[in-house]
Write an enzyme that holds these catalytic residues in place. Structure first.
Site, short mmCIF file in Angstrom:
data_model
loop_
_atom_site.label_atom_id
_atom_site.label_comp_id
_atom_site.label_asym_id
_atom_site.label_seq_id
_atom_site.Cartn_x
_atom_site.Cartn_y
_atom_site.Cartn_z
N ALA A 1 0.85 -1.19 0.00
CA ALA A 1 0.00 0.00 0.00
C ALA A 1 0.88 1.24 0.00
O ALA A 1 2.07 1.19 0.32
CB ALA A 1 -0.91 -0.01 1.22
N GLY B 1 -0.34 -4.84 1.02
CA GLY B 1 -1.59 -4.68 0.27
C GLY B 1 -1.52 -5.28 -1.11
O GLY B 1 -2.55 -5.72 -1.66
N GLU C 1 -2.32 -8.84 -0.57
CA GLU C 1 -3.75 -8.97 -0.33
C GLU C 1 -4.54 -8.91 -1.63
O GLU C 1 -5.51 -9.65 -1.82
CB GLU C 1 -4.22 -7.89 0.64
CG GLU C 1 -3.76 -8.14 2.07
CD GLU C 1 -4.21 -7.08 3.04
OE1 GLU C 1 -4.90 -7.42 4.02
OE2 GLU C 1 -3.86 -5.90 2.82
N GLU D 1 3.73 -5.78 7.34
CA GLU D 1 3.02 -4.79 8.14
C GLU D 1 3.48 -4.75 9.60
O GLU D 1 3.50 -3.69 10.23
CB GLU D 1 1.50 -5.06 8.10
CG GLU D 1 0.83 -4.62 6.82
CD GLU D 1 0.82 -5.67 5.74
OE1 GLU D 1 0.03 -5.56 4.79
OE2 GLU D 1 1.64 -6.63 5.84
#
Length: 259
Positions: free
Chosen positions: A67, A110, A113, A133
């Site tokens: 992300a 992300g 994901e 993370e």
């Protein structure tokens, strides 16, 4: 068609719709605008009767390296609640057509994901996966802990999530995260071939199979089998079922219409 923002690009070849993550200078880091574009184009392909399969891949050296940290680092809990950003991630689960991810380079945070939202993953032999993370003082929030655990089991998921360590494409293959490994220079070509095989199958069968597999992930064996039997029976009302079985009996190639 091309997305106006250029954070993604889209095209259709034959019966396959392609979505390309297009922020190569930041290794396709996913910001909120980019995610919105991905979801919007996924849904558009899902509504397009000419598109049978969706392929998601990244431009440059990575699928998506995570992300966009700059965008979120100063957020607080109220900001995140008001943004309601995960509702867009949830919409990906409603896409009826099969989504094939082609992962090269990094699929981290992300980006990983997003890859796990795909129904099938092909990866280059040098791809790397991971959830870093924990080293940022946070955790996955778009389904990473859930989808990874369902795929690889608690012990392996705990190891990768709690350490934040990266794991190789071979480990991803062995653990069931990835379906197939291919040489880096052949990744997109092999993914296109794979997508074309599925695109030429009867689309109602493909849709119901996808629904049944996802149901099996989320419910008891008994409930999933009841759902499977319902979908099995429904397909006997389709023209493609009649065509497929008649073609088999007549020893000819079937001509499916998606009806």
């Amino acid at each position: 068609m091309e997305n106006e923002s250029r954070s993604i690009e889209t095209r259709v070849e034959g019966q396959v719709g392609f979505i390309t993550l297009n922020r190569p200078k930041v290794l396709n880091a996913i910001n909120r605008q980019m995610l919105s574009s991905i979801v919007r184009e996924m849904e558009e392909f899902d509504r397009d009767d000419n598109v049978k399969v969706i392929v998601l891949h990244g431009n440059g050296r990575a699928f998506a390296a995570g992300a966009d940290i700059d965008e979120m680092m100063n957020d607080d809990s109220i900001d995140l609640e008001l943004l309601n950003q995960f509702v867009e991630w949830d919409r990906l689960a409603w896409v009826k057509k099969p989504i094939i991810g082609a992962v090269q380079g990094f699929a981290l945070g992300g980006g990983f994901e997003l890859a796990l939202c795909c129904d099938i993953l092909l990866a280059s032999e040098d791809a790397e996966f991971g959830f870093p993370e924990v080293d940022l003082g946070v955790m996955p929030g778009a389904g990473g802990t859930v989808r990874l655990t369902k795929l690889v089991g608690r012990a392996t998921a705990m190891r990768w999530l709690l350490t934040g360590e990266r794991f190789t494409a071979k480990e991803a293959l062995d653990s069931g995260v990835v379906s197939k490994l291919v040489p880096s220079d052949l990744l997109l070509e092999e993914t296109e071939k794979f997508a074309s095989i599925i695109a030429n199958k009867p689309s109602l069968s493909i849709r119901f199979i996808k629904e049944s597999v996802h149901k099996a992930e989320d419910t008891s064996i008994y409930e999933a089998m009841q759902f499977e039997r319902k979908n099995f029976s429904l397909l006997f009302s389709s023209e493609d079922q009649k065509e497929g079985m008649n073609a088999f009996k007549e020893k000819r190639k079937p001509h499916f219409k998606g009806q």
